[in-house]
Motif scaffolding. Structure first.
Motif, mmCIF file in Angstrom:
data_model
loop_
_atom_site.group_PDB
_atom_site.id
_atom_site.type_symbol
_atom_site.label_atom_id
_atom_site.label_comp_id
_atom_site.label_asym_id
_atom_site.label_seq_id
_atom_site.Cartn_x
_atom_site.Cartn_y
_atom_site.Cartn_z
ATOM 1 N N GLY A 144 0.881 -1.326 -0.074
ATOM 2 C CA GLY A 144 -0.089 0.046 -0.229
ATOM 3 C C GLY A 144 0.732 1.362 -0.016
ATOM 4 O O GLY A 144 0.523 2.201 -0.786
ATOM 5 N N PHE A 145 2.076 1.218 0.766
ATOM 6 C CA PHE A 145 2.924 2.644 0.850
ATOM 7 C C PHE A 145 3.529 2.395 -0.629
ATOM 8 O O PHE A 145 3.773 3.962 -1.143
ATOM 9 N N VAL A 146 4.000 1.633 -1.305
ATOM 10 C CA VAL A 146 4.728 1.552 -2.417
ATOM 11 C C VAL A 146 3.964 2.418 -3.454
ATOM 12 O O VAL A 146 4.108 3.257 -4.217
ATOM 13 N N ALA A 147 2.690 2.217 -3.535
ATOM 14 C CA ALA A 147 1.574 2.580 -4.497
ATOM 15 C C ALA A 147 1.500 3.934 -4.256
ATOM 16 O O ALA A 147 1.300 4.863 -5.284
ATOM 17 N N GLU A 148 1.530 4.563 -3.062
ATOM 18 C CA GLU A 148 1.313 5.888 -2.809
ATOM 19 C C GLU A 148 2.387 6.603 -2.787
ATOM 20 O O GLU A 148 2.235 8.066 -2.408
ATOM 21 N N SER A 149 3.738 6.178 -2.764
ATOM 22 C CA SER A 149 4.735 6.614 -1.970
ATOM 23 C C SER A 149 5.194 7.952 -2.881
ATOM 24 O O SER A 149 5.734 8.914 -2.105
ATOM 25 N N ILE A 150 4.887 8.223 -4.221
ATOM 26 C CA ILE A 150 5.187 9.341 -4.868
ATOM 27 C C ILE A 150 3.956 10.243 -5.433
ATOM 28 O O ILE A 150 3.953 11.363 -5.096
ATOM 29 N N SER A 151 2.965 9.438 -5.921
ATOM 30 C CA SER A 151 1.840 10.250 -6.175
ATOM 31 C C SER A 151 0.908 10.788 -5.299
ATOM 32 O O SER A 151 0.356 11.911 -5.409
ATOM 33 N N LEU A 152 0.908 10.310 -4.016
ATOM 34 C CA LEU A 152 0.140 10.975 -2.941
ATOM 35 C C LEU A 152 0.601 12.259 -2.462
ATOM 36 O O LEU A 152 -0.144 13.262 -2.413
ATOM 37 N N PRO A 153 1.941 12.351 -2.124
ATOM 38 C CA PRO A 153 2.514 13.508 -1.754
ATOM 39 C C PRO A 153 2.474 14.667 -2.872
ATOM 40 O O PRO A 153 2.536 15.721 -2.673
ATOM 41 N N MET A 154 2.676 14.019 -4.231
ATOM 42 C CA MET A 154 2.734 14.807 -5.352
ATOM 43 C C MET A 154 1.253 15.575 -5.448
ATOM 44 O O MET A 154 1.082 16.792 -5.423
#
Length: 334
Positions: A144-154
């Motif tokens: 779950g973290f890998v999926a959100e690791s870049i796009s969520l903070p962006m």
């Protein structure tokens, strides 16, 4: 044979492929790029398409109040309303597509990680409880973290920056009031997070130890009854301490959000009475502030998850290295 539309869909939303093998990356984001680099590019493009649309409703609210309502222009009101509706539909569709692909990427990474531990030798260099904990729960958290690791903070950072820039351009004084009230939340989370990290690491370690105690062969190695009971009580105590600190931080942030809205009302109302601003700006800024506080909370939550995920990923990677190392020939050991 797949249809052209299906091939386009698979190319646009590329599934996670097979792991090339070898040890896990020593760094968390190194692992993110290793297993989902191409997926992160697509998630980034979807994110860039989403967050600029967060500005359109604010400007439309301002124009509806200041131009359509203030001048009783029904045609203008309907036109702005139709544009607003179209923006909501487009934004909702893009968010749906992005969220579906996030979920697909998370599940793909989780499957890869689980398969590596499932295919590992039954008698490996790690405890059976640790292996089961990784397969059952910890792999899902990493995926779950890998999926959100870049796009969520962006997405969240882009939303906050774009709304803050819009507010500063339209009415700098009210915008500064709103931005100032966001700072205490960041400071409090920065102070509380190291403590939460220590509690999280202790909890993960003890849960693994409890799993190993439960999975022992009772015929050959029966654990004393006090051992699992003590571990359960320790987990209970750690979870309560974690929850108390997390809830206190959340309550403080909610108080700051309320004070920020009050500040916008007071300063904006005073400027409106002085004839130095418009009612539509106050309405748009209150909505903008609420739309900023959501992403700010998400960014703070992401920072919490990132800090704890560094701890959890290191534990998982160490377990994988130990499992792999225990069955390498002596001349291949690192």
């Amino acid at each position: 044979m797949a249809s052209p539309l299906m091939r386009l869909w698979r190319w646009a939303l590329l599934p996670v492929g097979e792991w090339r093998g070898g040890p896990m990356s020593p760094s968390l984001y190194g692992y993110v790029i290793e297993v989902s680099g191409r997926q992160q590019v697509r998630l980034g493009l979807l994110t860039l398409a989403v967050f600029p649309l967060s500005l359109a409703p604010l400007e439309l609210q301002r124009r509806i109040v200041n131009y359509a309502v203030a001048h009783s222009a029904v045609e203008l009101l309907l036109a702005f309303g139709a544009i607003y509706l179209a923006v909501l539909f487009v934004q909702g569709a893009l968010k749906y597509l992005r969220d579906v692909y996030l979920y697909k990427t998370a599940e793909g990474v989780t499957r890869l990680l689980r398969s590596k531990f499932v295919r590992g030798p039954l008698e490996s260099g790690i405890d059976r409880g640790t292996k089961q904990a990784i397969i059952s729960a910890e792999s899902e958290k990493v995926g779950g973290f890998v999926a959100e690791s870049i796009s969520l903070p962006m997405l969240q950072a882009g939303t906050v920056v774009s709304i803050a820039a819009y507010m500063l351009i339209i009415e700098p004084l009210i915008a500064m009031v709103a931005i100032v009230f966001l700072v205490p939340s960041v400071v409090v989370v920065g102070l509380a997070q190291p403590v939460l990290n220590r509690l999280s690491r202790s909890k993960i370690t003890i849960v693994r130890a409890l799993s190993d105690v439960v999975l022992r062969d009772g015929r050959h190695d029966p654990p004393p009854q006090t051992e699992p009971d003590a571990l359960v009580d320790r987990i209970y105590d750690l979870r309560l301490r974690f929850a108390r600190l997390k809830i206190a931080t959340k309550s403080f942030n909610q108080l700051i959000t309320g004070l920020g809205l009050l500040g916008i009302l007071v300063v904006g109302g005073w400027l409106a009475i002085q004839g130095r601003t418009e009612i539509g700006i106050i309405v748009a800024f209150m909505t903008g502030y609420e739309r900023m506080t959501g992403p700010v909370r998400d960014l703070l939550n992401f920072y919490r998850r990132l800090s704890m995920m560094h701890v959890q990923y290191r534990l998982v990677a160490d377990a994988f290295d130990e499992m792999t190392r225990s069955h390498l020939p002596a001349n291949q050991l690192p």
